[in-house]
Design an enzyme around this catalytic site. Structure first.
Site, short mmCIF file in Angstrom:
data_model
loop_
_atom_site.label_atom_id
_atom_site.label_comp_id
_atom_site.label_asym_id
_atom_site.label_seq_id
_atom_site.Cartn_x
_atom_site.Cartn_y
_atom_site.Cartn_z
N LYS A 1 0.94 -1.08 0.04
CA LYS A 1 0.04 0.05 0.13
C LYS A 1 0.86 1.12 -0.13
O LYS A 1 2.05 0.99 0.26
CB LYS A 1 -0.96 -0.01 1.25
CG LYS A 1 -0.17 0.29 2.58
CD LYS A 1 -1.14 0.56 3.65
CE LYS A 1 -2.26 -0.52 3.72
NZ LYS A 1 -2.45 -0.81 5.16
N LYS B 1 -7.36 -6.44 -0.40
CA LYS B 1 -7.90 -5.81 0.81
C LYS B 1 -8.90 -4.69 0.36
O LYS B 1 -8.27 -3.88 -0.33
CB LYS B 1 -6.78 -5.16 1.74
CG LYS B 1 -5.96 -6.62 2.62
CD LYS B 1 -4.76 -6.11 3.42
CE LYS B 1 -5.00 -4.76 4.46
NZ LYS B 1 -4.04 -4.33 5.09
O1 LIG Z 1 -2.73 -2.83 7.08
C1 LIG Z 1 -2.04 -2.46 8.21
C2 LIG Z 1 -1.83 -0.92 8.24
O2 LIG Z 1 -0.85 -0.62 7.18
C3 LIG Z 1 -1.29 -0.48 9.79
O3 LIG Z 1 -0.55 0.69 9.76
P1 LIG Z 1 -0.60 1.43 10.89
O4 LIG Z 1 0.29 0.69 12.01
O5 LIG Z 1 0.23 2.67 10.48
O6 LIG Z 1 -1.69 1.83 11.39
#
Ligand SMILES: O=C[C@H](O)COP(=O)(O)O
Length: 257
Positions: A32, A94
């Site tokens: 992502k 996702k």
């Molecule tokens: O899919 C999981 C997320 O990318 C978690 O990101 P984060 O730890 O910055 O909330």
């Protein structure tokens, strides 16, 4: 315990970060663009490059990618993005789900698609029990919780332990994996382990500064080591807390290309 949906998920934005995550022993590498919101999407060409690069380096673990932050009102765009991301060769797509009148139609439209989809419920404003129930009944391989507003604390600040426990239990009751994420930090590992999710997701915790900064290999290694001591990684220590069975590989629908 050989479920591909078990362990520590770390989000990466390009092949360099993916290789760092691989070197750190991350269980699930998730693609992502962290600078573009909770579920910021990457161009499909870049996703394909990372998939090919990792597989070429002998990475056999599961790979996921998000479709981007697409509003629930744009069902056609959501479905087109799912198809395009699935065609890149990732194992799991996702899709972020926000509560609202259109979300049920999105769940219903995603359910019959011939690829492994994990709906990610953004929990900042609480959970919609009817929507969750719909997703449980739709037989997705797993459901996940995350937060959109990373500057307002972690998942544990927006949902009560009891709500998290109920979410994990409901997933398991329906034969689904349960994933938890949302600005989680090393200090949350004990509380996470107590909830026995199938996988836990991180980005902010493996960056210095905010999640838009580069992934730090040392932090990712440290995260994997500590997660293992809590039984949250696939590479568990022998004495670690046991984690319930995840979703068997056979239950994952293959991704159509
Ligand atoms: O899919 C999981 C997320 O990318 C978690 O990101 P984060 O730890 O910055 O909330």
């Amino acid at each position: 315990m050989n479920s591909p949906l078990h362990g520590v998920l770390v989000s990466v934005r390009n092949l360099d970060e993916a290789c760092r995550a691989q070197a750190a022993g991350v269980d699930l590498i998730d693609l992502k663009e962290p600078a573009d919101g909770a579920l910021g999407g990457l161009p499909c060409a870049l996703i394909r490059e990372v998939v090919t690069g990792l597989r070429g380096r002998g990475h056999h673990g599961p790979l996921s990618a998000t479709i981007g932050d697409v509003p629930m009102t744009e069902l056609d765009t959501i479905l087109a993005r799912v198809q395009a991301v699935a065609a890149t060769g990732v194992d799991i797509v996702k899709v972020g789900i926000t509560s609202g009148p259109e979300a049920a139609a999105v769940i219903d439209a995603l359910a019959p698609l011939p690829c492994a989809i994990i709906p990610v419920f953004l929990a900042d404003d609480g959970l919609d029990p009817l929507l969750l129930d719909r997703a449980h009944r739709a037989r997705f391989p797993a459901l996940m919780l995350d937060t959109a507003r990373k500057d307002r604390g972690s998942l544990f600040d927006v949902l009560a332990q009891a709500e998290l426990r109920d979410f994990v239990s409901a997933c398991h009751r329906h034969g689904q994996g349960a994933g938890l994420a949302g600005a989680l930090r090393f200090r949350h590992l004990a509380d996470l382990a107590a909830l026995s999710p199938n996988y836990v997701g991180f980005r902010s915790a493996v960056c210095i500064g905010d999640r838009a900064q580069g992934l730090q290999t040392d932090l990712a290694r440290a995260l994997m080591a500590q997660a293992a001591t809590w039984g949250l990684s696939r590479k568990r220590r022998p004495h670690a807390i046991d984690v319930p069975m995840g979703v068997p590989v056979s239950q994952l629908r293959s991704v159509s290309t």
